[in-house]
Write a protein that holds these residues in place. Structure first.
Motif, short mmCIF file in Angstrom:
data_model
loop_
_atom_site.label_atom_id
_atom_site.label_comp_id
_atom_site.label_asym_id
_atom_site.label_seq_id
_atom_site.Cartn_x
_atom_site.Cartn_y
_atom_site.Cartn_z
N THR A 334 -10.88 3.97 -22.67
CA THR A 334 -11.97 3.52 -21.82
C THR A 334 -11.42 2.75 -20.61
O THR A 334 -10.52 1.91 -20.76
CB THR A 334 -12.92 2.62 -22.63
N TRP A 335 -12.02 3.02 -19.42
CA TRP A 335 -11.56 2.40 -18.20
C TRP A 335 -12.25 1.05 -17.98
O TRP A 335 -13.42 0.87 -18.32
CB TRP A 335 -11.81 3.31 -17.01
N SER A 336 -11.52 0.13 -17.38
CA SER A 336 -12.06 -1.19 -17.06
C SER A 336 -13.14 -1.06 -15.99
O SER A 336 -13.30 -0.02 -15.35
CB SER A 336 -10.94 -2.11 -16.56
N SER A 337 -13.85 -2.14 -15.76
CA SER A 337 -14.76 -2.19 -14.62
C SER A 337 -13.93 -2.27 -13.35
O SER A 337 -12.75 -2.63 -13.37
CB SER A 337 -15.69 -3.39 -14.73
N GLN A 338 -14.54 -1.93 -12.22
CA GLN A 338 -13.81 -1.88 -10.96
C GLN A 338 -13.53 -3.28 -10.43
O GLN A 338 -14.26 -4.23 -10.70
CB GLN A 338 -14.60 -1.09 -9.91
N ALA A 339 -12.45 -3.39 -9.65
CA ALA A 339 -12.11 -4.63 -8.97
C ALA A 339 -11.41 -4.28 -7.67
O ALA A 339 -10.89 -3.18 -7.49
CB ALA A 339 -11.21 -5.50 -9.85
N ASP A 340 -11.38 -5.23 -6.73
CA ASP A 340 -10.86 -4.99 -5.39
C ASP A 340 -9.34 -5.13 -5.35
O ASP A 340 -8.76 -5.99 -6.02
CB ASP A 340 -11.47 -5.97 -4.38
N ILE A 341 -8.71 -4.31 -4.49
CA ILE A 341 -7.27 -4.45 -4.26
C ILE A 341 -6.98 -5.22 -2.97
O ILE A 341 -5.82 -5.47 -2.64
CB ILE A 341 -6.55 -3.08 -4.22
N ALA A 342 -8.03 -5.58 -2.24
CA ALA A 342 -7.90 -6.35 -1.00
C ALA A 342 -9.20 -7.12 -0.81
O ALA A 342 -10.22 -6.77 -1.44
CB ALA A 342 -7.63 -5.44 0.18
N PRO A 343 -9.22 -8.17 0.02
CA PRO A 343 -10.48 -8.87 0.25
C PRO A 343 -11.59 -7.89 0.63
O PRO A 343 -11.42 -7.05 1.51
CB PRO A 343 -10.14 -9.82 1.40
N GLU A 344 -12.71 -7.99 -0.06
CA GLU A 344 -13.75 -6.98 0.06
C GLU A 344 -14.25 -6.81 1.49
O GLU A 344 -14.53 -5.69 1.93
CB GLU A 344 -14.92 -7.33 -0.86
N ASP A 345 -14.35 -7.92 2.23
CA ASP A 345 -14.94 -7.82 3.57
C ASP A 345 -14.03 -7.14 4.58
O ASP A 345 -14.47 -6.80 5.69
CB ASP A 345 -15.37 -9.20 4.08
N THR A 346 -12.76 -6.89 4.23
CA THR A 346 -11.85 -6.21 5.17
C THR A 346 -11.92 -4.69 5.05
O THR A 346 -11.28 -3.99 5.84
CB THR A 346 -10.39 -6.62 4.92
N ASN A 347 -12.68 -4.19 4.06
CA ASN A 347 -12.70 -2.74 3.82
C ASN A 347 -11.28 -2.17 3.68
O ASN A 347 -10.92 -1.18 4.31
CB ASN A 347 -13.46 -2.01 4.92
N THR A 348 -10.49 -2.88 2.86
CA THR A 348 -9.09 -2.51 2.61
C THR A 348 -8.31 -2.42 3.92
O THR A 348 -7.52 -1.51 4.13
CB THR A 348 -8.98 -1.20 1.81
N TYR A 349 -8.56 -3.42 4.79
CA TYR A 349 -7.91 -3.48 6.09
C TYR A 349 -8.12 -2.18 6.87
O TYR A 349 -7.21 -1.66 7.50
CB TYR A 349 -6.42 -3.82 5.96
N TYR A 350 -9.37 -1.72 6.83
CA TYR A 350 -9.78 -0.48 7.47
C TYR A 350 -8.85 0.66 7.08
O TYR A 350 -8.15 1.26 7.91
CB TYR A 350 -9.83 -0.61 8.99
#
Length: 540
Positions: A334-350
């Motif tokens: 079973t897969w974990s819930s999702q989490a961000d790899i970068a600050p969310e408001d940066t949209n992964t640094y575009y």
């Protein structure tokens, strides 16, 4: 703006170089020319066969008499002058060396050591790298980078390019791995995206998987092609809907036991699936994991200490969104819930994920910064991916290096210049205490009559600058930069995700040894993003 003459094309009066060292010299100047992002004017009036007299007198630089005419009349800058003199000294001061050694020395001088996310990347011939939606294959000590050639600025299939490297920094273009075939699902009127290659030990064969579609993305298939060598050329085997279901953005994963898996966005991009391949890697046999309603695409996967880590974006077309990670002890979940790899408001640094690969105990995130209005201008956003906190996080870096043998990376530091400490002109204003980054107040209303000038220190070389800015629009802006009163260079500024969200874009310019004045935002009619810092680097 550079003219074709800058890189030795289009003037009609160049004689071909005949000696190996001369050919190496041509490549040297061409690459210098292509990478030049300084404010020095172009030579447009010089006769063929003459170097810029303001920097190199042909009577005093004897070696220029034997240089091929392709080398003359490039750029009136100290960079060009230095290269002319270096060529002269190398040819006459090392007369006993072989042409092969001279060529090798040229390559050594021009080789890169740093990764610069968001810059235009050039291959070893000085041409822009066109390999979007990347897939990486390692064969012994050589890495192969497969991607979409978007030089025609179209989503339609042009070629799957193939580049090779031993350091992940300097890339040599090979022959195209896959090219259009009329009358098939990979014609020049179709879509071929996100090529990924894995090696099949049983068949001693390289197998490429890719997103195969028609121009309106209605077919939603995967394509498969095979080859005997890493770059091919690949023989197209066909396109199909895996197990009868749709597949758009996809990736592949090869496990330790040589079992291969297809990772794909399915069912109108609503469900995300992982399917096991057959032993030939030509097809899939069963879905081993499904995330219903996940709306994921652009997947990649690494296995670290026995744990499977899945990276993917959500679906927002060419526009970026916050990329996520999931983990599981088994590829079937079973897969974990999702989490961000970068600050969310940066949209992964575009950026959007394309491929992920291990680097020692960490990894490398390899993403694309898509420019939907000019796809060939899309940039490569490669960052270290660190588990230092226990979870994977992008390590933001303007410039960074990696050591493949040690499995480590180093984020480089530059000299920071506060934009608010510069000289403001025209409509430019300080934005106040509510608009700060690293304690530095932002400068707004640049462009359209507003500019800011800063004094920076250089080392007499082409140097990388990182412009830290915010662009709260939903569209790209741009900004001009000029050095020591020279002509302006235009730098793209993608939207950062908000007026208070700050990240950087790189630009390479020539800085004199010692004092330099840079002006940002002048000579442009549109407004630029708000500027907070300029960071100057010495590493190349």
């Amino acid at each position: 703006m550079f003219r074709k003459q800058c890189c030795g094309e289009g003037s009609g009066c160049h004689s071909p170089p005949t000696q190996a060292w001369q050919r190496a010299a041509v490549r040297t100047i061409r690459r210098r020319c292509l990478r030049e992002r300084s404010s020095y004017p172009l030579v447009t009036d010089l006769p063929c066969g003459r170097p810029p007299e303001s920097h190199s007198d042909p009577e005093s630089v004897s070696g220029l008499r034997t240089l091929p005419l392709e080398l003359h009349g490039y750029i009136t800058s100290p960079t060009a002058s230095l290269v002319y003199r270096e060529l002269d000294q190398m040819h006459y001061g090392m007369r006993g060396f072989s042409a092969l050694l001279l060529s090798a020395l040229f390559e050594l001088v021009l080789s890169k050591s740093v990764i610069v996310p968001g810059a235009i990347w050039y291959d070893t011939d000085g041409n822009e790298i066109q390999a979007h939606g990347a897939g990486i294959l390692q064969v012994e000590d050589t890495y192969y980078w497969f991607g979409e050639d978007k030089a025609a600025n179209s989503a339609l299939f042009s070629a799957v390019s193939c580049y090779s490297s031993t350091d992940l920094v300097n890339w040599e273009r090979q022959d195209n791995a896959l090219t259009p075939e009329s009358g098939t699902n990979i014609s020049s009127s179709d879509i071929v995206e996100r090529p990924k290659v894995i090696y099949n030990e049983k068949n001693d064969e390289y197998v490429m998987w890719f997103h195969s579609d028609n121009s309106d993305y209605g077919l939603a298939m995967v394509g498969v092609a095979t080859a005997d060598t890493p770059c091919g050329p690949y023989s197209y085997r066909g396109s199909f809907n895996p197990l009868g279901a749709q597949s758009r953005d996809e990736g592949v994963f090869l496990d330790d036991d040589q079992t291969a898996y297809l990772l794909y966005a399915s069912d109108n991009n609503q469900d995300f699936k992982i399917a096991q391949m057959d032993s030939d890697y030509y097809n899939v046999t069963e879905v081993v994991s499904e995330m219903e309603g996940a709306t994921l695409e652009a997947p990649g996967m690494v296995k670290r200490d026995g744990v499977y880590w899945l990276f993917a974006s959500h679906t927002s077309g060419w526009a970026p969104n916050p990329n996520k990670y999931f983990y599981a002890d088994s590829i079937s979940g079973t897969w974990s819930s999702q989490a961000d790899i970068a600050p969310e408001d940066t949209n992964t640094y575009y950026s959007q994920n394309a491929y992920d690969m291990l680097l020692g105990t960490n990894a490398i995130y390899m993403g694309d910064r898509w420019d939907s209005s000019l796809l060939g201008n899309s940039r490569y956003m490669w960052y270290p991916l660190s588990w230092a906190s226990g979870d994977p996080e992008i390590v933001y870096a303007d410039l960074w290096t990696l050591d493949l043998d040690a499995g480590t990376y180093t984020v480089l530091n530059g000299t920071v210049y506060d934009a608010s400490a510069g000289t403001l002109s025209g409509s430019a204003v300080l934005l106040g205490s509510s608009y700060t980054y690293n304690g530095h107040e932002g400068v707004g209303y640049l462009g359209s009559g507003g500019s800011v000038s800063l004094n920076v220190t250089g080392i007499g070389a082409d140097q990388w600058l990182a412009l830290y800015y915010a662009n709260g629009d939903s569209t790209w802006r741009n900004v001009t930069i000029s050095v020591n009163g020279g002509s302006s260079v235009v730098v793209d500024q993608p939207d950062t995700g908000g007026g208070h969200v700050v990240f950087s874009v790189p630009v390479q310019v020539y800085l004199n040894d010692g004092y330099n004045s840079i002006t940002i935002g002048a000579n442009q009619t549109n407004y630029a993003g708000d500027l907070y810092e300029v960071v100057v680097y010495t590493q190349t």
